[in-house]
Design a protein around this motif. Sequence first.
Motif, PDB file in Angstrom:
ATOM      1  N   LYS A  86      38.638 -16.845  -2.454  1.00  0.00           N
ATOM      2  CA  LYS A  86      40.011 -16.681  -3.058  1.00  0.00           C
ATOM      3  C   LYS A  86      41.461 -17.117  -2.300  1.00  0.00           C
ATOM      4  CE  LYS A  86      41.073 -13.379  -5.543  1.00  0.00           C
ATOM      5  NZ  LYS A  86      41.384 -12.492  -6.305  1.00  0.00           N
ATOM      6  N   ASP A 104      42.337 -14.226 -11.571  1.00  0.00           N
ATOM      7  CA  ASP A 104      41.282 -13.466 -11.163  1.00  0.00           C
ATOM      8  C   ASP A 104      40.932 -13.897 -12.859  1.00  0.00           C
ATOM      9  OD1 ASP A 104      40.998 -12.479  -8.941  1.00  0.00           O
ATOM     10  OD2 ASP A 104      41.104 -10.550  -9.775  1.00  0.00           O
ATOM     11  N   GLY A 166      45.230  -9.654  -7.968  1.00  0.00           N
ATOM     12  CA  GLY A 166      44.379 -10.314  -9.591  1.00  0.00           C
ATOM     13  C   GLY A 166      45.292 -11.732  -9.284  1.00  0.00           C
ATOM     14  N   HIS A 222      45.544  -7.242 -16.428  1.00  0.00           N
ATOM     15  CA  HIS A 222      44.052  -7.940 -16.023  1.00  0.00           C
ATOM     16  C   HIS A 222      43.425  -6.542 -15.437  1.00  0.00           C
ATOM     17  CE1 HIS A 222      43.075  -7.969 -11.566  1.00  0.00           C
ATOM     18  NE2 HIS A 222      41.997  -8.375 -12.124  1.00  0.00           N
ATOM     19  N   TRP A 224      40.993  -5.025 -14.715  1.00  0.00           N
ATOM     20  CA  TRP A 224      39.277  -4.115 -13.785  1.00  0.00           C
ATOM     21  C   TRP A 224      39.179  -2.732 -14.199  1.00  0.00           C
ATOM     22  CZ3 TRP A 224      41.636  -0.127 -10.940  1.00  0.00           C
ATOM     23  CH2 TRP A 224      43.226  -0.184 -11.292  1.00  0.00           C
TER      24      TRP A 224
END
Length: 360
Positions: A86, A104, A166, A222, A224
């Motif tokens: 990343k 992300d 993220g 996000h 996750w």
Amino acid sequence: MNTAAPTPRPQLVYLVFGAETYHQEAVFSIASALALLRDAQDAAIDIQVFSDNPEPYRLLPVRVRPLDEATRKRWCEPHGYHFRTKHVVLRQVLQESEVALLIDTDTFFHHSPTALFERVQPGTLLCNAFYTKYGDNRESILYSALHQRLRDMGVADDDMMTLNSGVMGLHQQDAHVLDRSIELMDELFPHAQGAYTLEEFCLSIAAYRTLNVRECPDLIHHYWSRKQLFRAKVKAWIAKHAANPTSALALDDTRQVSAHLPRPPRLQRLMYKLVTLVLPKNQQQFIREILYGCYEHENEFDQACAPVWWDKARQNQEERQKRPIDAHLLEHWFANPVVRLILGERREAIYEHLMKSPGK
């Protein structure tokens, strides 16, 4: 060496490789960005996708940058830590661009991406969100394994805020923070005892006392946490719009994929609790959670989450009883006349789904 003048256009960047589900997430995230860019004035941004598979992005207005296996592995060296990639990707884009933001795949936008770029000012790192101060979670591997080493290095203390990466947004002049985070990953990986979040932890250290840090949970979602529920929503959107993901209907439908968990209303959950009290105690919670997936949502993308609730009910039951639910037990429970009555015509479909789905 790249000697071309950096582009002033903001760059929204995705890194996607591996399983199909990651590509589906990325396609939906991009579509949600495009939907909101329709409403934004002066929305001159570019979208780049570093990927091992260009096909999912064929119908999207993005620049696909091929990422072969050899390059990806090289970017993971020296320890094979794949999240290191990343930072390498964002660092590369910032060599070519004045401002860039890597996001992300398991995200979607509440507001136009331009709102995120407005927070990426010189001297500022934009992250997804703050977690806690480093010293507030002394039970974590990152603390027990590294805190003394970091204190001796003089790079972090208990007051350092830990960050969720993220989202990572930077100006070109601040790209040095990525050089430092990559350096820290390489140095700390052998001592981090396999800590999954070492990458964003190293970003936290690199930015600490160096850059102003802002967050953006109000601008994006996000997911996750509770990932399977949101993946079910995304897959339903993909199934409906794969042939034309930038049509007006497809972009409008991204707004229908909401950040809320598709649970039945509280009164309905209470009703489920009451009706399952007639079952044997060891089955009550299981059937109650099965019923969560039976609630009829008006929103088609919430409705697509039904099988996820059923799978989660099975997983939770197996954790409670500390052993798998085998086919015989499942058949016995679903043959119960009370269960037949409670589940009605959906009983057979749920039973077939659970029989075909692998247990935990």
